[in-house]
Design an enzyme around this catalytic site. Sequence first.
Site: not given
Ligand code: GLC
Length: 530
Positions: A201, A206, A243
């Site tokens: 995520d 970071l 992500e």
């Molecule tokens: C990512 C997740 C989201 C979350 C965010 C913070 O973007 O997809 O749902 O709120 O990270 O962790």
Amino acid sequence: MAQNYWYNESVFYELYIRAYCDRDGDGHGDFRGAIEKLDHIKSLGVDCIWVMPHYPSPLLDDGYDVADYVNIHPDYGTLDDFKAFLAAAHARGLKVITDMVMNHTSDRHPWFQAARQDKNSPYRDYYVWSDTGTEYADARIIFLDTELSNWTYDEVAGQYFWHRFYSSQPDLNYDNPKVHEEMFDAMRFWLDMGIDGFRVDAIPYLYEREGTNCENLPETHQFLQKMRRMIDSEYPGALLIAEANQWPRDLLPYFGTPEAPEFQVCFHFPIMPRLYQAVKAGEKTPIVDILNDTPQKPAGTQWMTFLRNHDELTLEMVTPEVRQWMWEQYAPEPRMRLNMGIRRRLLPLLDSDKRKWFLLHALFLSLPGAPIIYYGDEIGMGDNIWLPDRHGCRTPMQWDDSKNAGFSDADKTYFPVHAEYAQVNVAAQEADPQSYLNLTRALVRARQSQPALRRGEMAWVEVGQESGGNTAVLAYRRFLPDESEGVLCLFNLSDRPQTFALHRERVDLLSGEKMAGEVGLRPFAAHWLV
Ligand code: GLC
């Protein structure tokens, strides 16, 4: 030939445990319930399940605020339940990856509690503090609608702490190598249990450095390479998915290089809004442009493509003009907008038009990449824009027309079941071959039956004069290196009939029809021709 890794050719399914099936009757889905629904997931033809955060958490960001990295949220069951779920999935040939939330913890995490209470605690340095809250002023605010600053003053600590998301989610301090080890230990815990990898995520954020926007920093990439070295040496083959909601040029470095790899798979964020843009405008240019702008990725890596997920449909990766247009087109009610996006589900976004739903699926399932389907979209579930935050797209899965859509026996569920459930549910769609459910199965099956769609190259096909040089018609070929033909993917993005000249007779994988010569393309038609 380059080695072919399983994830390269897989179709994924995003599973929200809380929403799926409640076995113990407390109104929250749980792993015991999800086990009973694995046959449904398997029946879609998918290969791997991504489980959204399942950790103990106050759920102020739906589990993306982790309070303990090595346990299960009590509402969702126990570690034994998770192990049973994993075993049941593996027994069906389904792989399982979980969510690794690395950038931040919940403020309820014992590390943060210890850190705020004692300046001399070894945990103080797990987080990022300031006396003034003025540093890193060039970092944007992501949760624009709720957060005023990336710094929040903590009375107990007597200092400001840094957070890129909600103020209940303090960012971890990656300048502290102990934090690396904590995260690696958490990953080891789940990998030792037998999971197949992680969706990692929010990785662009970071590290923080003054004078930068604090995204995609070299230090972040160095850490991610270190993480991959740990995985490759201790858990070879485990999958890491990035992500990173970034432009293609900033996304590419997250694959790393053959010498210093990072992720095997990266979500392709920029393509997603352009699929919607193209269908609304009846115009292929946004899709063509973004794919032409997408650099070649290293061998053995893969893009992940998606139409919707648990978040708002993000418009961060489009120009301000397109964003405004998308909001006007797709979010006419202010309530439908959230931060830089649109909090609606797939089918309502498409005016509940089955042709558009089919077109978008045929498109994203034939593009290069590993596609992921968001739970509920396989039956065309609706949204509830009156629920807070992004919860309107996270309502309980609709299984049948019994109480709470068959999701739960409880009198109250975590959020209400969508009002339409008596009509829109899995059971009602089983028998109808043209239902969303059976169309999803047929589309996934058709994709997986074609090696060219699973792993082939892609080349644009000129839509020539015979079609009026028409920008409403999108055509490309997917083919293996030793094939001259492959699969011709043909889409009419507009609401008007179009034509396309075929040089030889072909069969449409999606309808079974034979097509030849000057063929008519109905509004929003999609064909995969072999
Ligand atoms: C990512 C997740 C989201 C979350 C965010 C913070 O973007 O997809 O749902 O709120 O990270 O962790």
